[in-house]
Design a protein around this motif. Structure first.
Motif, PDB file in Angstrom:
ATOM      1  N   GLU A  43       7.300  30.587  68.527  1.00  0.00           N
ATOM      2  CA  GLU A  43       6.672  30.183  67.280  1.00  0.00           C
ATOM      3  C   GLU A  43       6.349  28.692  67.307  1.00  0.00           C
ATOM      4  OE1 GLU A  43       7.435  29.969  62.538  1.00  0.00           O
ATOM      5  OE2 GLU A  43       8.114  31.739  63.621  1.00  0.00           O
ATOM      6  N   ILE A  44       5.091  28.397  67.000  1.00  0.00           N
ATOM      7  CA  ILE A  44       4.671  27.006  66.913  1.00  0.00           C
ATOM      8  C   ILE A  44       4.646  26.588  65.448  1.00  0.00           C
ATOM      9  CG2 ILE A  44       3.414  26.914  69.088  1.00  0.00           C
ATOM     10  CD1 ILE A  44       0.827  27.520  67.586  1.00  0.00           C
ATOM     11  N   GLN A  45       4.886  25.291  65.234  1.00  0.00           N
ATOM     12  CA  GLN A  45       4.786  24.709  63.900  1.00  0.00           C
ATOM     13  C   GLN A  45       3.868  23.501  63.973  1.00  0.00           C
ATOM     14  OE1 GLN A  45       8.497  23.868  61.986  1.00  0.00           O
ATOM     15  NE2 GLN A  45       8.986  26.026  61.733  1.00  0.00           N
ATOM     16  N   THR A  46       2.980  23.420  63.010  1.00  0.00           N
ATOM     17  CA  THR A  46       1.979  22.361  63.000  1.00  0.00           C
ATOM     18  C   THR A  46       2.071  21.571  61.707  1.00  0.00           C
ATOM     19  OG1 THR A  46       0.514  23.526  64.486  1.00  0.00           O
ATOM     20  CG2 THR A  46      -0.508  21.896  63.040  1.00  0.00           C
ATOM     21  N   THR A  47       2.092  20.247  61.868  1.00  0.00           N
ATOM     22  CA  THR A  47       2.085  19.340  60.725  1.00  0.00           C
ATOM     23  C   THR A  47       0.708  18.721  60.611  1.00  0.00           C
ATOM     24  OG1 THR A  47       4.429  18.846  61.014  1.00  0.00           O
ATOM     25  CG2 THR A  47       3.145  17.287  59.698  1.00  0.00           C
ATOM     26  N   VAL A  48       0.112  18.882  59.440  1.00  0.00           N
ATOM     27  CA  VAL A  48      -1.181  18.278  59.118  1.00  0.00           C
ATOM     28  C   VAL A  48      -0.898  17.110  58.180  1.00  0.00           C
ATOM     29  CG1 VAL A  48      -3.381  18.638  57.923  1.00  0.00           C
ATOM     30  CG2 VAL A  48      -2.399  20.472  59.329  1.00  0.00           C
ATOM     31  N   SER A  49      -1.382  15.932  58.536  1.00  0.00           N
ATOM     32  CA  SER A  49      -1.223  14.745  57.686  1.00  0.00           C
ATOM     33  C   SER A  49      -2.598  14.225  57.309  1.00  0.00           C
ATOM     34  CB  SER A  49      -0.442  13.654  58.425  1.00  0.00           C
ATOM     35  OG  SER A  49       0.824  14.128  58.817  1.00  0.00           O
ATOM     36  N   ILE A  50      -2.846  14.129  56.002  1.00  0.00           N
ATOM     37  CA  ILE A  50      -4.135  13.627  55.520  1.00  0.00           C
ATOM     38  C   ILE A  50      -4.151  12.110  55.702  1.00  0.00           C
ATOM     39  CG2 ILE A  50      -5.721  13.479  53.546  1.00  0.00           C
ATOM     40  CD1 ILE A  50      -5.092  16.398  54.400  1.00  0.00           C
ATOM     41  N   LEU A  51      -5.133  11.618  56.456  1.00  0.00           N
ATOM     42  CA  LEU A  51      -5.267  10.182  56.667  1.00  0.00           C
ATOM     43  C   LEU A  51      -6.227   9.553  55.662  1.00  0.00           C
ATOM     44  CD1 LEU A  51      -5.514  10.160  60.571  1.00  0.00           C
ATOM     45  CD2 LEU A  51      -3.480   9.756  59.153  1.00  0.00           C
ATOM     46  N   GLN A  52      -7.316  10.267  55.375  1.00  0.00           N
ATOM     47  CA  GLN A  52      -8.341   9.798  54.438  1.00  0.00           C
ATOM     48  C   GLN A  52      -9.032  10.986  53.814  1.00  0.00           C
ATOM     49  OE1 GLN A  52     -11.057   7.401  56.733  1.00  0.00           O
ATOM     50  NE2 GLN A  52     -10.642   5.618  55.486  1.00  0.00           N
ATOM     51  N   GLU A  53      -9.420  10.812  52.562  1.00  0.00           N
ATOM     52  CA  GLU A  53     -10.163  11.866  51.873  1.00  0.00           C
ATOM     53  C   GLU A  53     -11.149  11.198  50.931  1.00  0.00           C
ATOM     54  OE1 GLU A  53      -8.854  16.242  50.340  1.00  0.00           O
ATOM     55  OE2 GLU A  53      -7.521  14.577  49.893  1.00  0.00           O
ATOM     56  N   PHE A  54     -12.443  11.544  51.101  1.00  0.00           N
ATOM     57  CA  PHE A  54     -13.453  10.943  50.245  1.00  0.00           C
ATOM     58  C   PHE A  54     -14.691  11.824  50.214  1.00  0.00           C
ATOM     59  CE2 PHE A  54     -17.128   8.161  49.514  1.00  0.00           C
ATOM     60  CZ  PHE A  54     -16.761   7.606  48.293  1.00  0.00           C
ATOM     61  N   GLY A  55     -15.135  12.180  49.024  1.00  0.00           N
ATOM     62  CA  GLY A  55     -16.373  12.929  48.867  1.00  0.00           C
ATOM     63  C   GLY A  55     -16.445  14.244  49.606  1.00  0.00           C
ATOM     64  N   GLY A  56     -15.330  14.966  49.661  1.00  0.00           N
ATOM     65  CA  GLY A  56     -15.322  16.259  50.340  1.00  0.00           C
ATOM     66  C   GLY A  56     -15.153  16.170  51.842  1.00  0.00           C
ATOM     67  N   ILE A  57     -14.982  14.956  52.356  1.00  0.00           N
ATOM     68  CA  ILE A  57     -14.736  14.756  53.786  1.00  0.00           C
ATOM     69  C   ILE A  57     -13.284  14.323  53.949  1.00  0.00           C
ATOM     70  CG2 ILE A  57     -15.341  13.442  55.852  1.00  0.00           C
ATOM     71  CD1 ILE A  57     -18.149  13.092  54.611  1.00  0.00           C
ATOM     72  N   THR A  58     -12.563  15.010  54.829  1.00  0.00           N
ATOM     73  CA  THR A  58     -11.140  14.735  55.024  1.00  0.00           C
ATOM     74  C   THR A  58     -10.870  14.480  56.500  1.00  0.00           C
ATOM     75  OG1 THR A  58     -10.622  16.223  53.183  1.00  0.00           O
ATOM     76  CG2 THR A  58      -8.810  15.638  54.645  1.00  0.00           C
ATOM     77  N   LEU A  59     -10.144  13.397  56.777  1.00  0.00           N
ATOM     78  CA  LEU A  59      -9.702  13.069  58.129  1.00  0.00           C
ATOM     79  C   LEU A  59      -8.219  13.364  58.207  1.00  0.00           C
ATOM     80  CD1 LEU A  59     -10.182  11.817  60.955  1.00  0.00           C
ATOM     81  CD2 LEU A  59      -9.662   9.589  59.917  1.00  0.00           C
ATOM     82  N   VAL A  60      -7.815  14.154  59.194  1.00  0.00           N
ATOM     83  CA  VAL A  60      -6.419  14.551  59.334  1.00  0.00           C
ATOM     84  C   VAL A  60      -5.888  14.277  60.731  1.00  0.00           C
ATOM     85  CG1 VAL A  60      -6.597  16.367  57.577  1.00  0.00           C
ATOM     86  CG2 VAL A  60      -6.967  16.935  59.967  1.00  0.00           C
ATOM     87  N   ASP A  61      -4.600  14.029  60.790  1.00  0.00           N
ATOM     88  CA  ASP A  61      -3.864  13.930  62.038  1.00  0.00           C
ATOM     89  C   ASP A  61      -3.063  15.214  62.149  1.00  0.00           C
ATOM     90  OD1 ASP A  61      -3.126  12.311  64.306  1.00  0.00           O
ATOM     91  OD2 ASP A  61      -1.125  12.172  63.419  1.00  0.00           O
ATOM     92  N   ILE A  62      -3.020  15.819  63.340  1.00  0.00           N
ATOM     93  CA  ILE A  62      -2.375  17.117  63.515  1.00  0.00           C
ATOM     94  C   ILE A  62      -1.417  17.058  64.707  1.00  0.00           C
ATOM     95  CG2 ILE A  62      -2.765  19.588  63.831  1.00  0.00           C
ATOM     96  CD1 ILE A  62      -5.715  19.009  63.001  1.00  0.00           C
ATOM     97  N   VAL A  63      -0.201  17.555  64.493  1.00  0.00           N
ATOM     98  CA  VAL A  63       0.802  17.611  65.558  1.00  0.00           C
ATOM     99  C   VAL A  63       1.375  19.023  65.580  1.00  0.00           C
ATOM    100  CG1 VAL A  63       3.017  16.739  66.387  1.00  0.00           C
ATOM    101  CG2 VAL A  63       1.399  15.168  65.291  1.00  0.00           C
ATOM    102  N   THR A  64       1.328  19.666  66.737  1.00  0.00           N
ATOM    103  CA  THR A  64       1.896  21.002  66.909  1.00  0.00           C
ATOM    104  C   THR A  64       3.132  20.893  67.796  1.00  0.00           C
ATOM    105  OG1 THR A  64      -0.254  22.057  66.668  1.00  0.00           O
ATOM    106  CG2 THR A  64       1.461  23.345  67.751  1.00  0.00           C
ATOM    107  N   LYS A  65       4.199  21.563  67.337  1.00  0.00           N
ATOM    108  CA  LYS A  65       5.462  21.534  68.072  1.00  0.00           C
ATOM    109  C   LYS A  65       5.927  22.939  68.410  1.00  0.00           C
ATOM    110  CE  LYS A  65       7.150  17.197  66.145  1.00  0.00           C
ATOM    111  NZ  LYS A  65       8.253  16.542  65.425  1.00  0.00           N
ATOM    112  N   LEU A  66       6.686  23.017  69.485  1.00  0.00           N
ATOM    113  CA  LEU A  66       7.348  24.238  69.919  1.00  0.00           C
ATOM    114  C   LEU A  66       8.807  23.874  70.140  1.00  0.00           C
ATOM    115  CD1 LEU A  66       7.335  27.175  70.970  1.00  0.00           C
ATOM    116  CD2 LEU A  66       6.709  26.261  73.209  1.00  0.00           C
ATOM    117  N   ASN A  67       9.697  24.515  69.393  1.00  0.00           N
ATOM    118  CA  ASN A  67      11.127  24.195  69.469  1.00  0.00           C
ATOM    119  C   ASN A  67      11.400  22.709  69.270  1.00  0.00           C
ATOM    120  OD1 ASN A  67      11.815  26.926  70.028  1.00  0.00           O
ATOM    121  ND2 ASN A  67      11.215  26.602  72.157  1.00  0.00           N
TER     122      ASN A  67
END
Length: 144
Positions: A105-129
């Motif tokens: 099972e993988i787990q992914t963390t999404v972190s919102i870096l910026q959000e403006f006018g319907g455009i969103t920039l995210v940082d994503i990290v996926t982990k296993l164990n």
């Protein structure tokens, strides 16, 4: 952050995503805030991205993208509004270090870096164990 108990599982999560079986790559929601989300996926043999005993790179990228979509879907669910369709505007700096195997099972963390006018920039990290296996950034755009 490795989280052990999901707050929502497969059926509820699938209703928040625009993708439908067999293309759903998220089956758990572990945590949600306005600026972050932790999702999960247990690798099954019937997954369309499971080949040669691995969940392949394209599946990991799709899982990451659907985790972002889950954040949007849950955000609109909380507001009791239908979620708009979103699109990936760009994918940047994807690094895949390891491919998950069957029943992992993988787990992914999404972190919102910026959000403006319907455009969103995210940082994503996926982990296993608890070990980082994939990272990257995505920019998503909500349809008007």
């Amino acid at each position: 952050m490795e989280t052990s108990n999901p707050i929502f599982e497969k059926d509820f999560v699938e209703n928040l995503l625009p993708q439908k079986f067999p293309f759903v790559m998220v089956d758990k929601l572990y945590s949600y805030t306005e600026t972050s989300l932790v999702s999960g996926l247990k690798i099954q043999s019937d997954n369309i991205f499971f080949h040669n005993e691995n969940f392949v790179e394209a599946g990991l990228v799709e899982h990451m993208a659907q985790s972002v979509a889950l954040h949007t879907g849950y955000q609109f669910y909380l507001k009791q509004e239908p979620a708009p369709t979103g699109y990936i505007g760009s994918i940047k700096d994807i690094e895949i270090k390891e491919l998950p195997k069957l029943d992992e099972e993988i787990q992914t963390t999404v972190s919102i870096l910026q959000e403006f006018g319907g455009i969103t920039l995210v940082d994503i990290v996926t982990k296993l164990n608890g070990i980082e296996i994939a990272t990257g950034q995505m920019k998503t755009v909500l349809a008007k």
